[in-house]
Every structure is written in C-alpha cells, then in structure tokens.
Design a protein around this motif. Structure first.
Motif, PDB file in Angstrom:
ATOM      1  N   ALA A   1       0.846  -1.186   0.000  1.00  0.00           N
ATOM      2  CA  ALA A   1       0.000   0.000   0.000  1.00  0.00           C
ATOM      3  C   ALA A   1       0.887   1.244   0.000  1.00  0.00           C
ATOM      4  O   ALA A   1       2.068   1.183   0.346  1.00  0.00           O
ATOM      5  CB  ALA A   1      -0.918   0.006   1.224  1.00  0.00           C
ATOM      6  N   THR A   2       0.320   2.369  -0.377  1.00  0.00           N
ATOM      7  CA  THR A   2       1.098   3.604  -0.408  1.00  0.00           C
ATOM      8  C   THR A   2       1.222   4.197   0.996  1.00  0.00           C
ATOM      9  O   THR A   2       0.356   4.010   1.855  1.00  0.00           O
ATOM     10  CB  THR A   2       0.443   4.636  -1.336  1.00  0.00           C
ATOM     11  OG1 THR A   2      -0.928   4.800  -0.967  1.00  0.00           O
ATOM     12  CG2 THR A   2       0.510   4.188  -2.778  1.00  0.00           C
ATOM     13  N   HIS A   3       2.304   4.941   1.193  1.00  0.00           N
ATOM     14  CA  HIS A   3       2.585   5.566   2.488  1.00  0.00           C
ATOM     15  C   HIS A   3       3.202   6.936   2.241  1.00  0.00           C
ATOM     16  O   HIS A   3       4.003   7.102   1.327  1.00  0.00           O
ATOM     17  CB  HIS A   3       3.532   4.693   3.308  1.00  0.00           C
ATOM     18  CG  HIS A   3       2.971   3.348   3.608  1.00  0.00           C
ATOM     19  ND1 HIS A   3       2.219   3.084   4.729  1.00  0.00           N
ATOM     20  CD2 HIS A   3       2.992   2.192   2.909  1.00  0.00           C
ATOM     21  CE1 HIS A   3       1.822   1.820   4.712  1.00  0.00           C
ATOM     22  NE2 HIS A   3       2.279   1.258   3.606  1.00  0.00           N
ATOM     23  N   GLU A   4       2.839   7.892   3.058  1.00  0.00           N
ATOM     24  CA  GLU A   4       3.292   9.265   2.846  1.00  0.00           C
ATOM     25  C   GLU A   4       4.541   9.550   3.671  1.00  0.00           C
ATOM     26  O   GLU A   4       4.504  10.192   4.719  1.00  0.00           O
ATOM     27  CB  GLU A   4       2.161  10.240   3.194  1.00  0.00           C
ATOM     28  CG  GLU A   4       0.873  10.025   2.416  1.00  0.00           C
ATOM     29  CD  GLU A   4       1.057  10.184   0.898  1.00  0.00           C
ATOM     30  OE1 GLU A   4       2.056  10.781   0.461  1.00  0.00           O
ATOM     31  OE2 GLU A   4       0.182   9.706   0.153  1.00  0.00           O
ATOM     32  N   PHE A   5       5.682   9.080   3.186  1.00  0.00           N
ATOM     33  CA  PHE A   5       6.930   9.273   3.920  1.00  0.00           C
ATOM     34  C   PHE A   5       7.365  10.744   3.930  1.00  0.00           C
ATOM     35  O   PHE A   5       8.108  11.166   4.812  1.00  0.00           O
ATOM     36  CB  PHE A   5       8.033   8.420   3.309  1.00  0.00           C
ATOM     37  CG  PHE A   5       7.756   6.935   3.356  1.00  0.00           C
ATOM     38  CD1 PHE A   5       7.401   6.320   4.542  1.00  0.00           C
ATOM     39  CD2 PHE A   5       7.854   6.165   2.215  1.00  0.00           C
ATOM     40  CE1 PHE A   5       7.145   4.956   4.590  1.00  0.00           C
ATOM     41  CE2 PHE A   5       7.602   4.797   2.251  1.00  0.00           C
ATOM     42  CZ  PHE A   5       7.250   4.192   3.438  1.00  0.00           C
ATOM     43  N   GLY A   6       6.901  11.515   2.943  1.00  0.00           N
ATOM     44  CA  GLY A   6       7.323  12.907   2.852  1.00  0.00           C
ATOM     45  C   GLY A   6       6.904  13.771   4.021  1.00  0.00           C
ATOM     46  O   GLY A   6       7.483  14.839   4.249  1.00  0.00           O
ATOM     47  N   LYS A   7       5.938  13.310   4.811  1.00  0.00           N
ATOM     48  CA  LYS A   7       5.433  14.129   5.928  1.00  0.00           C
ATOM     49  C   LYS A   7       6.473  14.306   7.026  1.00  0.00           C
ATOM     50  O   LYS A   7       6.364  15.240   7.836  1.00  0.00           O
ATOM     51  CB  LYS A   7       4.173  13.494   6.509  1.00  0.00           C
ATOM     52  CG  LYS A   7       4.398  12.155   7.202  1.00  0.00           C
ATOM     53  CD  LYS A   7       3.102  11.500   7.626  1.00  0.00           C
ATOM     54  CE  LYS A   7       3.340  10.166   8.312  1.00  0.00           C
ATOM     55  NZ  LYS A   7       4.051   9.193   7.451  1.00  0.00           N
ATOM     56  N   ASN A   8       7.464  13.434   7.089  1.00  0.00           N
ATOM     57  CA  ASN A   8       8.457  13.492   8.163  1.00  0.00           C
ATOM     58  C   ASN A   8       9.803  14.015   7.700  1.00  0.00           C
ATOM     59  O   ASN A   8      10.834  13.758   8.321  1.00  0.00           O
ATOM     60  CB  ASN A   8       8.619  12.107   8.806  1.00  0.00           C
ATOM     61  CG  ASN A   8       7.466  11.783   9.735  1.00  0.00           C
ATOM     62  OD1 ASN A   8       6.869  12.678  10.328  1.00  0.00           O
ATOM     63  ND2 ASN A   8       7.138  10.517   9.854  1.00  0.00           N
ATOM     64  N   VAL A   9       9.798  14.755   6.593  1.00  0.00           N
ATOM     65  CA  VAL A   9      11.009  15.401   6.077  1.00  0.00           C
ATOM     66  C   VAL A   9      10.768  16.905   6.043  1.00  0.00           C
ATOM     67  O   VAL A   9       9.745  17.369   5.521  1.00  0.00           O
ATOM     68  CB  VAL A   9      11.349  14.874   4.665  1.00  0.00           C
ATOM     69  CG1 VAL A   9      12.364  15.766   3.981  1.00  0.00           C
ATOM     70  CG2 VAL A   9      11.879  13.456   4.751  1.00  0.00           C
ATOM     71  N   TYR A  10      11.695  17.697   6.612  1.00  0.00           N
ATOM     72  CA  TYR A  10      11.531  19.150   6.632  1.00  0.00           C
ATOM     73  C   TYR A  10      12.899  19.821   6.658  1.00  0.00           C
ATOM     74  O   TYR A  10      13.938  19.140   6.681  1.00  0.00           O
ATOM     75  CB  TYR A  10      10.664  19.599   7.810  1.00  0.00           C
ATOM     76  CG  TYR A  10      10.920  18.876   9.124  1.00  0.00           C
ATOM     77  CD1 TYR A  10      11.844  19.356  10.055  1.00  0.00           C
ATOM     78  CD2 TYR A  10      10.220  17.711   9.440  1.00  0.00           C
ATOM     79  CE1 TYR A  10      12.060  18.708  11.262  1.00  0.00           C
ATOM     80  CE2 TYR A  10      10.431  17.052  10.652  1.00  0.00           C
ATOM     81  CZ  TYR A  10      11.355  17.549  11.560  1.00  0.00           C
ATOM     82  OH  TYR A  10      11.577  16.897  12.743  1.00  0.00           O
ATOM     83  N   ASN A  11      12.904  21.119   6.624  1.00  0.00           N
ATOM     84  CA  ASN A  11      14.147  21.908   6.529  1.00  0.00           C
ATOM     85  C   ASN A  11      14.946  21.529   5.281  1.00  0.00           C
ATOM     86  O   ASN A  11      16.175  21.426   5.311  1.00  0.00           O
ATOM     87  CB  ASN A  11      15.031  21.733   7.776  1.00  0.00           C
ATOM     88  CG  ASN A  11      14.334  22.146   9.050  1.00  0.00           C
ATOM     89  OD1 ASN A  11      13.484  23.034   9.035  1.00  0.00           O
ATOM     90  ND2 ASN A  11      14.665  21.506  10.161  1.00  0.00           N
ATOM     91  N   VAL A  12      14.252  21.343   4.171  1.00  0.00           N
ATOM     92  CA  VAL A  12      14.917  20.928   2.936  1.00  0.00           C
ATOM     93  C   VAL A  12      15.640  22.130   2.326  1.00  0.00           C
ATOM     94  O   VAL A  12      15.030  23.182   2.086  1.00  0.00           O
ATOM     95  CB  VAL A  12      13.904  20.342   1.936  1.00  0.00           C
ATOM     96  CG1 VAL A  12      14.601  19.949   0.633  1.00  0.00           C
ATOM     97  CG2 VAL A  12      13.197  19.137   2.552  1.00  0.00           C
ATOM     98  N   LYS A  13      16.939  21.944   2.060  1.00  0.00           N
ATOM     99  CA  LYS A  13      17.749  23.010   1.471  1.00  0.00           C
ATOM    100  C   LYS A  13      18.610  22.432   0.360  1.00  0.00           C
ATOM    101  O   LYS A  13      18.936  21.238   0.372  1.00  0.00           O
ATOM    102  CB  LYS A  13      18.652  23.658   2.527  1.00  0.00           C
ATOM    103  CG  LYS A  13      17.917  24.343   3.675  1.00  0.00           C
ATOM    104  CD  LYS A  13      18.920  24.998   4.617  1.00  0.00           C
ATOM    105  CE  LYS A  13      18.226  25.754   5.744  1.00  0.00           C
ATOM    106  NZ  LYS A  13      17.592  24.854   6.707  1.00  0.00           N
ATOM    107  N   ALA A  14      18.995  23.291  -0.575  1.00  0.00           N
ATOM    108  CA  ALA A  14      19.925  22.918  -1.640  1.00  0.00           C
ATOM    109  C   ALA A  14      21.048  23.939  -1.661  1.00  0.00           C
ATOM    110  O   ALA A  14      20.806  25.149  -1.537  1.00  0.00           O
ATOM    111  CB  ALA A  14      19.218  22.873  -2.986  1.00  0.00           C
ATOM    112  N   THR A  15      22.305  23.461  -1.785  1.00  0.00           N
ATOM    113  CA  THR A  15      23.467  24.354  -1.866  1.00  0.00           C
ATOM    114  C   THR A  15      24.445  23.812  -2.890  1.00  0.00           C
ATOM    115  O   THR A  15      24.337  22.661  -3.335  1.00  0.00           O
ATOM    116  CB  THR A  15      24.195  24.477  -0.512  1.00  0.00           C
ATOM    117  OG1 THR A  15      24.836  23.221  -0.206  1.00  0.00           O
ATOM    118  CG2 THR A  15      23.231  24.844   0.617  1.00  0.00           C
ATOM    119  N   ASP A  16      25.444  24.644  -3.226  1.00  0.00           N
ATOM    120  CA  ASP A  16      26.556  24.130  -4.015  1.00  0.00           C
ATOM    121  C   ASP A  16      27.562  23.522  -3.058  1.00  0.00           C
ATOM    122  O   ASP A  16      27.341  23.451  -1.838  1.00  0.00           O
ATOM    123  CB  ASP A  16      27.154  25.221  -4.902  1.00  0.00           C
ATOM    124  CG  ASP A  16      27.805  26.353  -4.111  1.00  0.00           C
ATOM    125  OD1 ASP A  16      28.002  26.211  -2.878  1.00  0.00           O
ATOM    126  OD2 ASP A  16      28.126  27.386  -4.729  1.00  0.00           O
TER     127      ASP A  16
END
Length: 616
Positions: free
Chosen positions: A70-85
C-alpha cells in the motif's frame, strides 16, 4: 566475496574528508547521516549529487516500500529541505508536491540537506532515539527523480556511532570504517539498516553448490549474549529446514544474509523481507521467554529470500517507489510463504503437531467462515493489498464483508494443494516449489499466474492444473479440508456444536448501551436482523447490554434456532428486532489422539512424511 556483516564502527573521519572532495567518488551519490538530536527522534541527512542532471531536476521522498503493497506518505516526516553548491551557497529549491522538491539553476555538484523525523519502529518506517536509528530506506532518504542517474552507485556515511555506542547492521556492502554502499537505488531502497548496540551471532552454511555463505542475526534487545546465542541455534534449524524445501539456498549478494531484529514493547510489530536480509520488529519485552513467537516471523521472512525476493511476480517488477505496485499474485508470494513459515516450525521440532493443528484451524477458518472468500477470489484479495497492507484510512470501510487476508487465503490453498499432491500424485508441495524455483527463482525470471499453472501442470498434469487454478485461484470453490486432513489423522469439527451464535460484534460502551463500531458480517444472524455499525444495542432478551461480554452472557444457554429480542437505537429512533441464532461456522482441527480416535499406520506414515524434518 566480501561479507556484509556487522561490525563496531570506529571512525568516520575518512569518509567525512572524502565528502569534501566528492570527485574521488566520481559520479556516486552519497549520503552523510548524523544524529545530533536523536533524543527528539531527528536525524540530519546530507545528500551530495556529483554530475547533477542538467537543467532543473526533482528530488523526492518515496510513497511505497519494498515488501509493503500500500502507499505511504513518507514525505510528511522530512523538513528543513535546502539545496546548496559544494561551498554551501544556497541554490533555488521549491516544494512542488507534498513529497517532491525541484532544484533550479545549479552547478555540477549539488548538496541537498534535510531533517528526518522518525518515531515508529517497524518494518516500514523510521525509529530514532538515543538507543538506535532504525532506518527503512524509502522512509529515510530523498532521491533524485531522474532516470539518468538511477543506476549510479550510492555511498552512505553513518556518523555519531561512537557517540551512542552504535554498530551497523545492514545488507549494504561495507566499504570500510563507517562507509557502506549499494550498486543502485533499487538495491539501496531494499537495504534496511539498524544502528544500535546490536548483539550478533553468525554461522556458516555450505550451499548445495559448495559455496560457503554467512547467515547471522543482529539483535537490538535487552537480552544478554547467551540468550542471543541460544536463540541463534533455533534460527539455524529454521534456515536448514527451508533450504531443504528448495534443495539449495540462493546465492546471496556479498555472500551473506542477516536477520535484523529489534525487540522492545514500544515497537510496532512487523516483519519485512529484503533481498539479503530481513527486518524483524517485535513488541515483546525481550527474546528470552518469547522465542517461539519470534521464530514464526523469522521463518516466514527467511522463506521470502526464495519466494518474493527471487521467485518474483512480474507485477512487482520494477518496483515503483512513487506509488504501490498492484499484484494479483500475493496469494502465492505471501500466502504460500505463510503456509511454509508455520510448517517449517513443525518440521524443525519447534512446534508440536498439536500446536500445528491450531495453526491449521486458523487457515481453514479463514476461507470457510468469513463472507469475503465465498464471493471473492484470491487474485482479487491480492489486488486489495494496495488498500489493506498497513494502509491508513480515516473513513469507515466494509472490510468485514469484502476482505480476507491473502496471507491466510493463500496459506489455506497451499495447505490444500500440499495434501492433494501427497494423496493424489504421491508428490509434495516441496516438489512443486522446487520446480518454480528452478524455472523462475534461480534464473530470476519474473512469473505470471499462467507460469505458476504451467509448472503445476508439469509436476501433475495439465487437466489437474487447469482445474485447480480455475476453481481455487480465479474462482471461489473451496477444497474438502475435512477429507484432506483426515489423511494425516487430523479431525476437523465444529468448535461450538449445539451452541447459539449471533455473530461477532465490535463495540464500545456508550451512555445506556453498546455502540457497534464496525460492520457486522453478512453471514451472521445479527446482520440478518438488520443491525450494523453505529447502532446502539440497549437490551438483548431483556438483559441490559453495557459491553461486548454482556452479549455472550445473554445467549450462553441458547441453542441454534432460538430467537432472541434485541432492543437498539440509531438516528432513526428506537427499534426492536428478532435475532434467530445459528450454530457458529467456526471449526477446530485436532489430532486424532486428542479426539480419542486411533491412527491407522497409513495416517501415521502420511503425517510423518508431511511434518517430519527434511534436513539430511
């Protein structure tokens, strides 16, 4: 080949230094994982992407996990997403879906960082505290959603091991110090990792081809080493019995197979198979005193290293991490595994025949008692896994009437096929499973249901195979379990003969009565009388009903055919109905000896051939 077993990580400075110069890893993706806030269930993850895709690209969390349907919403427990060089300069990144982020204009090397929260230790999610980091990969790690890099090597650096006294247990390849790798994303996602003070025990198994392989357990529990060592001896028996079913073990990648086991009352019990390991989570206090309960999961999951991991349904290939794969074959993949998981415990002498008779009772009841298997085929129940395999729903469902688990549905079919092959063809289900292994598992050629039928036709005949699949796999016909079990001196009988039965009622007390909280079964007298979820039962035959136990007491002296009056209320007002009691359809299976019947020599031989050890 290198073994991938468990070790005490001593330093992580080497990989940290290399992370500052990712060109040394060429185009490998690599994750640095740290736990500065483990007390509050957080990890910090840094993903470095050398030779990033040209133009804007997306990174995301998964919505499905290997072994879970079944599907699961793993994205709910990821935060403070940043991208850098590579120097830490911020890059444009925006959240375009709940679990998907898009990186804009960027240089050749991109770093993605985020905080991961996890406080649900089971076979699918993440559990982090100061005692361990229990990492199921789809629930833990964001990935680049670009086909151009799907087959890149992936490196992992697990930091803070010395800080918490953790070791690493995983099927990932050990590269040195605290560095591990996977050849590609599919393998990485299939590689649960336990970071904790695991206690280990490993042993060597010589495969039929002469190749030596390591099998081991890595246990995070409150047991001492002696308990773990003694438990490992029982696991060894299971391993050898299952090897005997197929005649050989798979050739495990890196020459090793590991049982990852976390045992604690705060856990959420589960078992999840993987290619060269299994993730077992148990809610017991510890292993000591609970060995038999744990072994059932060990047995089931290890059988998966053949059936599912290598004897693999085409419908699960390739595994899609963006949504759940739907499969019509889970009655075989999970159901036949369910059957063997318990059978092997009897063959290994861990469970007595009398205990195993109770397991058979459960299988047979699962197909003869509930409404769903009378109307829906095993293929349909397999497809419903996209809703039921730990799937979460906030609204009410009618699962009582439309669902029977493909685990027990398929397990009951495996039981019947085994007994029929023995009585009608003088072969066994082991013979059939070996042929499926040789045709599809060993060469890793995904199968379809017609493929399974073709193998059965080869070991029996085309007419029998066609009839069996049409009747019991695509259809809803039921085998004659009573006659089949009698061949082994097992008696099938009603569990409560002559007793009045109204059906199972799920409920909770409310002011003035018992609120029915779940659907009533369509083949139960209480359903036939018109009662269902949200009705409040007030009285039964004049007796006040305050809880479920009061229902049992009110009919304890009643017989099938007796009529009882039920008073209840709902949003349409107060009502009175008549429930005509029936005899419960629930059966029990007991050994002849317990029922006072004498076994014939033929029955003794049949039972022995079926349930005795196959280890030579």
């Amino acid at each position: 080949m290198k073994k991938i077993v468990l070790f005490a990580a001593v330093a992580f400075c080497t990989f940290t230094a290399l992370a500052q110069n990712p060109n040394k890893f060429r185009n490998s993706l690599y994750y640095a994982v740290s736990f500065p806030n483990a007390a509050h269930h957080e990890a910090e993850v840094m993903l470095t992407i050398p030779e990033a895709p040209t133009g804007a690209f997306r990174i995301r969390m998964s919505r499905s996990s290997p072994g879970r349907y079944a599907t699961h919403e793993f994205g709910k427990n990821v935060y403070n997403v940043k991208a850098t060089d590579v120097d830490g300069k911020p890059l444009p990144v925006k959240q375009v879906e709940g679990d998907v982020y898009e990186v804009g204009d960027h240089p050749d090397i991109v770093k993605i960082s985020y905080t991961l929260f996890g406080n649900h230790t089971d076979g699918t999610y993440v559990g982090i505290d100061q005692s361990h980091a229990h990492l199921n990969m789809p629930a833990s790690f964001m990935w680049v959603a670009d086909k151009s890099i799907a087959n890149r090597t992936i490196k992992f650096e697990f930091n803070d091991l010395d800080k918490y006294g953790w070791k690493v247990a995983t099927q990932l390849k050990h590269e040195g110090d605290n560095v591990y790798s996977a050849p590609n994303m599919q393998y990485m996602m299939d590689s649960p990792t336990e970071l904790s003070n695991v206690k280990t025990n490993t042993w060597e198994v010589v495969n039929t081809n002469g190749k030596k392989q390591k099998v081991g357990i890595a246990v995070h529990s409150d047991d001492d080493q002696a308990t773990v060592d003694n438990f490992a001896k029982l696991v060894q028996k299971v391993v050898l019995e299952e090897k005997a079913v197929f005649g050989e073990q798979p050739d495990y990648d890196y020459g090793s197979y590991t049982f990852l086991d976390d045992v604690h009352p705060n856990n959420f019990g589960d078992g999840m198979e993987h290619r060269n390991s299994t993730c077992i989570v148990d809610r017991s206090e510890k292993i000591a005193g609970n060995e038999k309960d744990l072994l059932g999961t060990y047995s089931h999951e290890f059988f998966h290293s053949w059936n599912v991991e290598r004897i693999r349904p085409k419908s699960l290939e390739p595994f899609n991490f963006e949504h759940a794969n739907m499969s019509s074959e889970l009655w075989f993949a999970e159901g036949f595994t369910q059957y063997y998981g318990e059978l092997v415990l009897a063959r290994a002498g861990i469970n007595a025949v009398d205990d195993y008779a109770g397991t058979i009772s459960g299988l047979v009841n699962s197909v003869l008692v509930p409404p769903a298997p009378q109307k829906y085929s095993q293929t349909q129940m397999s497809r419903y896994a996209v809703f039921t395999d730990a799937g979460v729903a906030v609204d009410a469902t009618n699962y009582t009437n439309i669902i029977t688990s493909y685990y027990v549905y398929g397990g009951a079919t495996a039981l019947a096929l085994d007994l029929r092959l023995r009585s009608e063809f003088k072969i066994t289900l082991d013979d059939y499973m070996r042929q499926v292994w040789l045709a599809h598992g060993k060469p890793e050629k995904p199968y379809t249901i017609p493929d399974l039928q073709a193998v059965l036709a080869r070991v029996t005949n085309p007419k029998f195979a066609a009839s069996f699949f049409n009747d019991y796999i695509y259809g809803v016909k039921k085998n004659n379990y009573e006659a089949l079990l009698a061949n082994a001196g097992l008696l099938m009988q009603k569990a409560a003969p002559g007793k009045g039965w109204m059906g199972r009622v799920q409920g909770r007390p409310v002011n003035g009565g018992l609120l029915i909280t779940g659907s009533t079964a369509s083949n139960a007298p209480v359903y036939k009388a018109g009662l269902d979820a949200d009705d409040v039962i007030l009285k039964l035959n004049g007796n006040d009903i305050k809880d479920v136990a009061a229902l049992t007491i009110a009919i304890k002296d009643k017989k099938p055919g007796d009529k009882v009056t039920v008073n209840y209320k709902n949003r349409t007002g107060s009502h009175e109905a008549i429930i005509i009691l029936e005899e419960s359809p629930v059966i029990e299976v007991v050994i002849y000896e317990k029922a006072g019947k004498t076994l014939t020599q033929q029955q003794k031989d049949f039972r022995s051939n079926w349930l005795s050890s196959k280890v030579k």
